[in-house]
Design an enzyme around this catalytic site. Structure first.
Site, mmCIF file in Angstrom:
data_model
loop_
_atom_site.group_PDB
_atom_site.id
_atom_site.type_symbol
_atom_site.label_atom_id
_atom_site.label_comp_id
_atom_site.label_asym_id
_atom_site.label_seq_id
_atom_site.Cartn_x
_atom_site.Cartn_y
_atom_site.Cartn_z
ATOM 1 C CG ASP A 41 -2.013 0.964 1.192
ATOM 2 O OD1 ASP A 41 -2.305 1.454 0.089
ATOM 3 O OD2 ASP A 41 -2.603 1.255 2.244
ATOM 4 C CG ASP A 63 -4.847 -0.778 6.867
ATOM 5 O OD1 ASP A 63 -5.161 -1.898 6.436
ATOM 6 O OD2 ASP A 63 -5.521 0.236 6.688
ATOM 7 C CG ASP A 88 -5.533 -2.627 2.139
ATOM 8 O OD1 ASP A 88 -6.309 -2.269 1.243
ATOM 9 O OD2 ASP A 88 -4.662 -1.892 2.616
#
Length: 669
Positions: free
Chosen positions: A369, A561, A565
């Site tokens: 990410d 995180d 997700d």
């Protein structure tokens, strides 16, 4: 003496409190029908000196040396018959009886082929054929080796437990401004802790003092002081560095972040690596096969050898049995994985199981990410571009009130820019639309705040070409009309570029997936040198990208995180969570937790996985090679009990020493 070699319980929280040999009749043994399969290969080293641990072996050694001196040097006429047997029996008892007791105990629980049973048959058989000194020597060296192994196992487990269990037993709380020392587990939520310089915090809480510096190494592996401000969360295990500080307790003692981390690491070995599981299954098949081969070595030559001597072939079979103990494999391999978990913990990386060490060692793709992973995740509002016809101050107040319903870093940036939200503003039906933004009824009218996909979704017309802007944009609409947008920027983490460089040197491909706009994502990826990057993604789009990579039969680790997700984390081979200290849910959902948010820990975790795997396979190769050679020599009558001892105890010790080596390694550049 250790418990059964083929242990299935390596949980460090279960380090035995009583010597398995001295206190074999523990009451728990009688209650647990599976006890024989849950032995921990460890001695009770707590509260005992090295002399106490080795005392039985010392007594046996002195008596054995006395017997050998009388046999080969002094040679008195009276040292024959029952007197000679009695001396060697006395030498055998201190080291042999505990093993025989363990063999009987294992048989009670249907474990007929434990190492204790093998050693008992071998040494009792040696006595039966008159090889008294060798019988004592085999059991003596076996016992010494077992003590050394157990001390190594306990030391490895104890180091990790000591490293992580940083919770003080007592705290100083203020009652009517008067300091009072109480047990930490009795402290209640809402009480105020007084923390002096150099003291360690026992519970999580909120800092009431204006500011304070803390050493967070116990939690993050980072020795650099961390300065906290009033209202910040401080965690158990942090050490106050400068001035007297006051902390308001926010969690129970057993629910602190450190308690959860400790529990996580202690339970990590319950998730076995495939190599470890295979070796355990192999040992259960391998050992009985060798026992039957030993019987065959004793009896079959009678039908094929002209001058068959039972005593000679029995001796070969006994050697064969001693060599067959799979101790080197089933002890050193779990210890190798546990050493890897310990090395990672010491560097602020938490593995939920040894299986993830194996997967990371072979990882081919790291998908990450952007926000909070490769960037700081600390956004700052740069500019506000609202169209004419709207009251800018009022719209900001509405937007600030709406964003107060979100915990996203962008919401925090807007709060810092606009100030404390006005709670008198009416907000109804607030909802977060994944991958888009927020929607609610504000002061009786619909308000939207998010990316421009949110505007498209609800048919809000706008005349802004947002695709070329490299900052993050927050689009705002009110009552069906486009209000304008806010530009927000984030900062790339200082070790992010180094991380990508290291991953490339390890042969790992990198991909960035983000819900942020493509222009922002591509700009960050270009600065860092990331191979491929995709922006404007919804959660389901990220899932599809991961599926595309896995369709090539390549392994994938996803770094994010661990909460927003969740679908991607579940689909990836390893889910790595950044910011484990900030989210309880992260620790629950991720496979690996990086505690200090530093992306450079990603390649470090891969290096630890590779080093662990290398050590494990070194041990497997060493044990198989030496045992195979000595087994063949033993069957051919070319090896004695002394070679057999080396093949069992010697190889096990070498493997254990190799396994604990990983705890001394340095994995940072």
């Amino acid at each position: 003496m250790s418990k059964e070699c083929c242990s299935t319980d390596d949980n460090p929280s279960k380090i035995k409190q009583n010597s398995p040999v001295a206190e074999h009749g523990n009451e728990n043994h009688d209650r647990d029908p599976d006890h024989a399969h849950n032995h921990d290969h460890s001695h009770d080293t707590e509260g005992k000196t090295a002399f106490q641990l080795f005392l039985p072996s010392v007594i046996s050694f002195v008596l054995l040396m006395t017997g050998l001196a009388l046999d080969y040097w002094l040679k008195p006429d009276w040292f024959t018959g029952w007197f000679r047997i009695a001396l060697y029996l006395l030498a055998y008892v201190p080291v042999g009886v505990p093993v025989i007791k363990e063999a009987i105990h294992s048989i009670r629980y249907s474990d007929f082929f434990s190492e204790f049973f093998l050693m008992t048959i071998a040494t009792v058989g040696a006595f039966a054929i008159g090889e008294y000194p060798e019988a004592v020597a085999v059991m003596l060296f076996y016992s010494v080796g077992e003590v050394f192994q157990s001390m190594a196992v306990n030391r490895a487990k104890g180091n990790i437990k000591t490293l992580l269990d940083q919770r003080p037993d007592e705290v100083t709380v203020l009652e009517n401004q008067i300091p009072k020392t109480i047990k930490a587990e009795k402290a209640k939520i809402g009480e105020i802790i007084q923390l002096k310089p150099g003291e360690k915090l026992a519970l999580d809480g909120e800092l009431l003092s204006e500011s304070a510096s803390f050493n967070t190494a116990a939690l993050t592996g980072e020795s650099k002081p961390d300065t906290k401000k009033k209202g910040d969360i401080v965690l158990a295990g942090m050490i106050n560095l400068n001035s007297v500080s006051h902390v308001k307790i926010s969690t129970e003692y057993q629910d602190s972040k450190l308690s959860k981390i400790l529990e996580l690491v202690q339970n990590a070995t319950s998730q076995k690596a495939p190599t470890e599981l295979f070796i355990r299954k192999f040992a259960k098949v391998y050992t009985p096969i060798v026992v039957f081969l030993a019987i065959a070595i004793t009896l079959l030559p009678y039908f094929f050898v002209e001058n068959y001597v039972f005593k000679s072939w029995l001796y070969r079979a006994l050697i064969f049995l001693v060599i067959s103990c799979p101790c080197a494999l089933v002890i050193s391999i779990p210890l190798g994985y546990f050493g890897g978990i310990g090395a990672a913990s010491r560097n602020g990386i938490l593995f939920k199981g040894s299986n993830f060490l194996d997967v990371l060692a072979k990882i081919q793709n790291v998908v990450m990410d952007k926000t909070g992973t490769m960037t700081e995740g600390v956004f700052k509002v740069q500019n506000v571009h609202f169209q004419e016809g709207f009251n800018k101050a009022r719209m900001l107040q509405y937007l600030n009130a709406l964003e107060s319903k979100s915990t996203h870093p962008i919401a925090t940036a807007i709060h810092e820019y606009a100030g404390e939200p006005d709670h008198s503003i009416s907000i109804e039906n607030a909802q977060e639309i994944p991958g888009h933004g927020l929607k609610a009824i504000v002061q009786g009218k619909e308000m939207l705040a998010g990316n421009f996909k949110l505007m498209d979704k609800f048919g809000i017309p706008y005349n802004i070409n947002h695709s070329d802007v490299s900052d993050t944009l927050i689009a705002v609409a009110y009552d069906g009309r486009f209000v304008g947008y806010i530009t927000i920027s984030d900062q790339i983490k200082e070790d992010a570029a180094q991380t990508i460089g290291e991953l490339k040197r390890l042969g790992v491909k990198t991909t960035m997936l983000s819900g942020d706009k493509s222009a922002v994502v591509n700009a960050v990826a270009q600065k860092l040198g990331i191979s491929s990057a995709f922006g404007d993604l919804l959660p389901e789009d990220k899932v599809n990208k991961i599926k595309e990579i896995k369709a090539k039969n390549e392994t994938v680790a996803f770094v994010g995180d661990g909460v927003n997700d969740a679908p991607v984390v579940a689909l990836s081979d390893v889910g790595i969570a950044m910011g484990g200290l900030g989210s309880d849910a992260t620790i629950e959902t991720a496979d690996v937790v990086i505690q200090d948010d530093r992306p450079s820990k990603i390649p470090m975790a891969i290096k630890i996985g590779k080093a662990t795997r290398t050590i494990v396979w070194q041990n497997i190769s060493l044990a198989f090679f030496v045992k195979a050679v000595v087994l063949i020599l033993g069957a051919g009558g070319l090896a004695t009990m002394w070679e057999a001892v080396f093949a069992d105890v010697g190889v096990a010790l070498l493997a254990v020493l190799n396994a604990v080596r990983i705890q001394k390694m340095t994995f940072s550049k």
